[in-house]
Write a protein that holds these residues in place. Sequence first.
Motif, short mmCIF file in Angstrom:
data_model
loop_
_atom_site.label_atom_id
_atom_site.label_comp_id
_atom_site.label_asym_id
_atom_site.label_seq_id
_atom_site.Cartn_x
_atom_site.Cartn_y
_atom_site.Cartn_z
N GLY A 173 -21.11 53.12 -1.32
CA GLY A 173 -19.90 53.93 -1.27
C GLY A 173 -18.83 53.49 -0.29
N SER A 174 -19.01 52.34 0.34
CA SER A 174 -18.01 51.84 1.29
C SER A 174 -16.88 51.15 0.55
N SER A 175 -15.64 51.38 0.99
CA SER A 175 -14.49 50.78 0.33
C SER A 175 -14.39 49.30 0.69
N ALA A 176 -13.94 48.51 -0.29
CA ALA A 176 -13.88 47.07 -0.10
C ALA A 176 -12.87 46.46 -1.05
N ASP A 177 -12.43 45.25 -0.69
CA ASP A 177 -11.67 44.40 -1.60
C ASP A 177 -12.64 43.38 -2.19
N VAL A 178 -12.53 43.13 -3.48
CA VAL A 178 -13.46 42.23 -4.15
C VAL A 178 -12.73 40.94 -4.53
N VAL A 179 -13.33 39.81 -4.13
CA VAL A 179 -12.80 38.50 -4.51
C VAL A 179 -13.88 37.75 -5.27
N SER A 180 -13.45 36.83 -6.11
CA SER A 180 -14.40 35.99 -6.85
C SER A 180 -14.38 34.58 -6.30
N LEU A 181 -15.56 33.94 -6.33
CA LEU A 181 -15.70 32.54 -5.96
C LEU A 181 -16.18 31.78 -7.18
N SER A 182 -15.42 30.78 -7.59
CA SER A 182 -15.87 29.85 -8.61
C SER A 182 -15.84 28.45 -8.02
N PHE A 183 -16.51 27.52 -8.67
CA PHE A 183 -16.73 26.20 -8.08
C PHE A 183 -16.44 25.09 -9.09
N GLU A 184 -16.14 23.93 -8.55
CA GLU A 184 -15.92 22.76 -9.41
C GLU A 184 -16.48 21.53 -8.73
N ASP A 185 -17.44 20.90 -9.41
CA ASP A 185 -18.01 19.61 -8.98
C ASP A 185 -18.59 19.65 -7.57
N VAL A 186 -19.23 20.76 -7.20
CA VAL A 186 -19.89 20.85 -5.90
C VAL A 186 -21.23 21.55 -6.07
N GLY A 187 -22.12 21.31 -5.10
CA GLY A 187 -23.39 22.01 -5.08
C GLY A 187 -24.33 21.58 -6.21
N VAL A 188 -25.33 22.41 -6.43
CA VAL A 188 -26.35 22.12 -7.44
C VAL A 188 -26.03 22.81 -8.76
N THR A 189 -25.41 23.98 -8.70
CA THR A 189 -25.09 24.76 -9.91
C THR A 189 -23.62 25.18 -9.86
N PRO A 190 -22.69 24.25 -10.08
CA PRO A 190 -21.27 24.57 -9.94
C PRO A 190 -20.75 25.57 -10.97
N GLN A 191 -21.53 25.85 -12.00
CA GLN A 191 -21.10 26.82 -13.00
C GLN A 191 -21.25 28.26 -12.53
N ASN A 192 -21.96 28.47 -11.43
CA ASN A 192 -22.17 29.84 -10.92
C ASN A 192 -20.86 30.48 -10.48
N VAL A 193 -20.82 31.80 -10.55
CA VAL A 193 -19.69 32.58 -10.08
C VAL A 193 -20.23 33.73 -9.24
N TYR A 194 -19.54 34.02 -8.13
CA TYR A 194 -19.92 35.14 -7.27
C TYR A 194 -18.75 36.10 -7.13
N GLU A 195 -19.07 37.38 -7.06
CA GLU A 195 -18.10 38.37 -6.62
C GLU A 195 -18.54 38.85 -5.25
N VAL A 196 -17.58 38.95 -4.34
CA VAL A 196 -17.88 39.26 -2.94
C VAL A 196 -17.06 40.48 -2.52
N TRP A 197 -17.75 41.50 -1.99
CA TRP A 197 -17.09 42.69 -1.49
C TRP A 197 -16.81 42.51 0.00
N ILE A 198 -15.55 42.59 0.39
CA ILE A 198 -15.14 42.46 1.79
C ILE A 198 -14.69 43.83 2.28
N ASP A 199 -15.40 44.35 3.27
CA ASP A 199 -15.15 45.72 3.74
C ASP A 199 -13.70 45.91 4.16
#
Length: 265
Positions: A173-199
């Motif tokens: 129930g805490s308020s937050a701004d949500v941003v998405s992280l997408s990747f290109e040509d990095v790491g092991v699984t660059p197709q992954n996407v994350y949504e991140v809640w920043i308080d």
Amino acid sequence: MKNLLFITSLVVVLSSCSKGSSSGEAADSVAVESEFIEYSNPPAEGFNQEDSDLLATLLADKTMQAMGGREAWDNTRYLKWNFFGRRSHTWDKWTGNVRIEVPDKDLTILMNIKSKEGKAMRAGLEVKDSLDHYLQRGYEMWVNDAYWLVMPFKLKDSGVTLKYLREDTTQTGSSADVVSLSFEDVGVTPQNVYEVWIDTDSKLVTQWAYYPDSSTLEPRFITPWVDYKKYGDILLSGNRGKNQLSDIEVLDEVPEGTFEEFQLN
């Protein structure tokens, strides 16, 4: 929204100054720009600045500041942690050396995650013929396990694109701004996407969601990022709900031989 208004005022003020502003407008510009200086957080080479949202980028900078600041992160050298009771890491962030110990496999991997060179010991014997396999596996474990610990410091990493999504609340129930992280040509699984809640208030990451790829409609999981504690000069969180990152340490030095020699029992 406060942050959006801030960004809008920044664009207006800088636009006015570029067209020949009064001294009062120039002072306003300096005052606005000072916040960017306070949250100075240069992107890594390869960060997708062009396609990233300005607001999402500003939130990443504020998160870095809330976690201790860029200087504190850069000055942090050795990190230790245990990933969900499965394996432990000792990481020299400056050199890229890492020691990974996997007790249930009787496996120790010593490698450099930049060069991907190293050695491995299993069941008391140094691995020779299948060394490449173990080094690749060690690299994959480090990429995954380190991200679960230090992701908030890596919001502007190489290959990352940041997008502002929405205002929302976390599962608690805490308020937050949500941003998405997408990747290109990095790491092991660059197709992954994350949504991140920043308080909204603390600017700390308080929740994240994982999507295997951009076409996935529902997240594979959503977990909290809570119970931050200070380690050295930075904040870290180990509580991921049902799973825990434990034995977290930030060190100025590690025992001699940590990355060079196998410690045999």
